[in-house]
Design an enzyme around this catalytic site. Structure first.
Site, mmCIF file in Angstrom:
data_model
loop_
_atom_site.group_PDB
_atom_site.id
_atom_site.type_symbol
_atom_site.label_atom_id
_atom_site.label_comp_id
_atom_site.label_asym_id
_atom_site.label_seq_id
_atom_site.Cartn_x
_atom_site.Cartn_y
_atom_site.Cartn_z
ATOM 1 N N VAL A 57 -42.112 61.885 2.963
ATOM 2 C CA VAL A 57 -43.177 62.774 2.923
ATOM 3 C C VAL A 57 -43.784 61.652 4.651
ATOM 4 O O VAL A 57 -44.376 61.030 4.796
ATOM 5 C CB VAL A 57 -44.140 63.373 2.363
ATOM 6 C CG1 VAL A 57 -45.731 64.313 3.381
ATOM 7 C CG2 VAL A 57 -43.901 63.820 0.803
ATOM 8 N N GLY A 77 -42.770 61.246 7.487
ATOM 9 C CA GLY A 77 -41.799 60.010 8.291
ATOM 10 C C GLY A 77 -42.004 58.525 7.805
ATOM 11 O O GLY A 77 -42.208 58.102 7.384
ATOM 12 N N LYS A 90 -43.036 69.372 0.844
ATOM 13 C CA LYS A 90 -43.919 68.009 0.974
ATOM 14 C C LYS A 90 -44.796 68.049 0.519
ATOM 15 O O LYS A 90 -45.368 67.176 -0.194
ATOM 16 C CB LYS A 90 -43.891 67.699 2.696
ATOM 17 C CG LYS A 90 -42.498 67.726 3.096
ATOM 18 C CD LYS A 90 -42.577 67.086 4.999
ATOM 19 C CE LYS A 90 -41.266 67.115 5.586
ATOM 20 N NZ LYS A 90 -41.360 66.991 6.786
#
Length: 328
Positions: free
Chosen positions: A138, A140, A211
């Site tokens: 979630v 990056g 996410k």
């Protein structure tokens, strides 16, 4: 620490490059891509493997599979970064199960296993006294899980709101800035490498919903599934809608939100004031955490990218080293 790396796409290559360049004390002893693998318990020559991958499209021996690397290599932590399968989570769930059964730590960027089998895998990790870390699933490079786990320890998380898909954010940014149609902005996103040839997961809101499920299950242990998310994408938005928003000093962003007390689990395009911290530009991601003591905390950063995701993966590996020691 010794690590085995499963997946050598863009993210896997970024991880390998950073481990080769920086002195993290991490040795990669096994690598597998979708067709081949290589094992060397003393440490693999990463530059040579990456060069072979660049030249030939494969990293190693066709007789060695990902399962062989998991079962036969000598390692402390499995880095699982194969592509996400949102329907079944396979083959990644199988890879993670096999490594956990061998008492190996897990670090993954793969959203499928964490969204679909979080309770099972976390219970198996706890039983075997190893770590299951998934910061990279979630946001990056944004340290969302570390913030929840350490920075906001003791806070009750009341709600979360986020811009969790860079492709959608880029499209909406360009539609608002230049008056582009959805189709024109999507074409530009493809040309820039921000959108896949089939952008369905992104533009329909599925990626953001996955996410959101991961966050909800992490924070509240809710056992949520993708089917629990009220889901609307951006593919039907028109330039007129964004123009109308502009007249009210607002814009439109694809917002993922979870408010357990109101039983809200939703991803949808929302009208939002331009001054709001979630109005980020281009491919950036942003997440607001509403808490009882710290009030609102907003995290903003690169939501995707090879090296950016490597940052999250390596951070998880070093967390395991510092909190678990070399071996479980």
């Amino acid at each position: 620490m010794k690590a085995a790396l499963i997946g050598l796409g863009s993210v896997g290559r970024g991880i390998a490059e950073m481990i080769a360049q920086k002195n993290f004390g991490i040795t990669i002893t096994g690598i597998a891509d979708s067709k081949t693998g290589c094992i060397c318990d003393e440490g693999i020559d990463i530059p040579a493997v990456l060069e072979k991958k660049r030249r030939t499209g494969v990293c190693g021996d066709r007789a060695i599979t990902a399962t062989d690397v998991i079962e036969k290599a000598e390692y402390d932590v499995l880095i699982e970064v194969t592509p996400t399968n949102a329907l079944t989570g396979e083959p990644a769930i199988g890879y993670i199960r096999a490594a956990l059964a061998k008492n190996k730590h897990i670090v993954t960027s793969n959203k499928g296993p964490i969204a679909l089998a979080f309770r099972e895998l976390s219970a198996l990790a706890q039983k075997n006294r190893v770590a299951l870390r998934y910061e990279a699933t979630v946001g990056g490079a944004i340290p969302i899980m570390h913030t929840l786990e350490d920075g906001l320890l003791g806070n009750e998380i009341i709600a979360i709101y986020g811009v969790l898909n860079g492709t959608c954010n880029y499209i909406l940014t360009r539609m608002a800035a230049e008056g582009l149609t959805y189709e024109q902005a999507l074409m530009e996103a493809r040309e820039m490498g921000y959108a896949e040839a089939d952008p369905t997961y992104d533009v329909k809101g599925i990626d953001a919903a996955i996410k959101l499920v991961i966050l909800a299950n992490t924070i509240w242990g809710s056992g949520s599934q993708l089917t629990d998310v009220d889901l609307t994408g951006i593919d039907l938005l028109t330039p007129d809608a964004l123009r109308l928003a502009e007249e009210g000093d607002c814009t439109i962003r694809l917002i993922a939100e979870a408010i357990p007390k109101k039983k809200i689990l939703r991803v949808s395009p929302r009208l939002i004031e331009k001054s709001h911290p979630l109005v980020v530009e281009g491919t950036l991601n942003a997440l607001t955490l509403e808490t009882d003591m710290a009030k609102e905390i907003t995290l903003i950063g690169k939501g995707a990218g090879s090296i950016e995701t490597a940052s999250a993966i390596i951070g998880d590996i070093l967390y395991i080293r510092d909190h678990y020691g070399k071996r479980a």
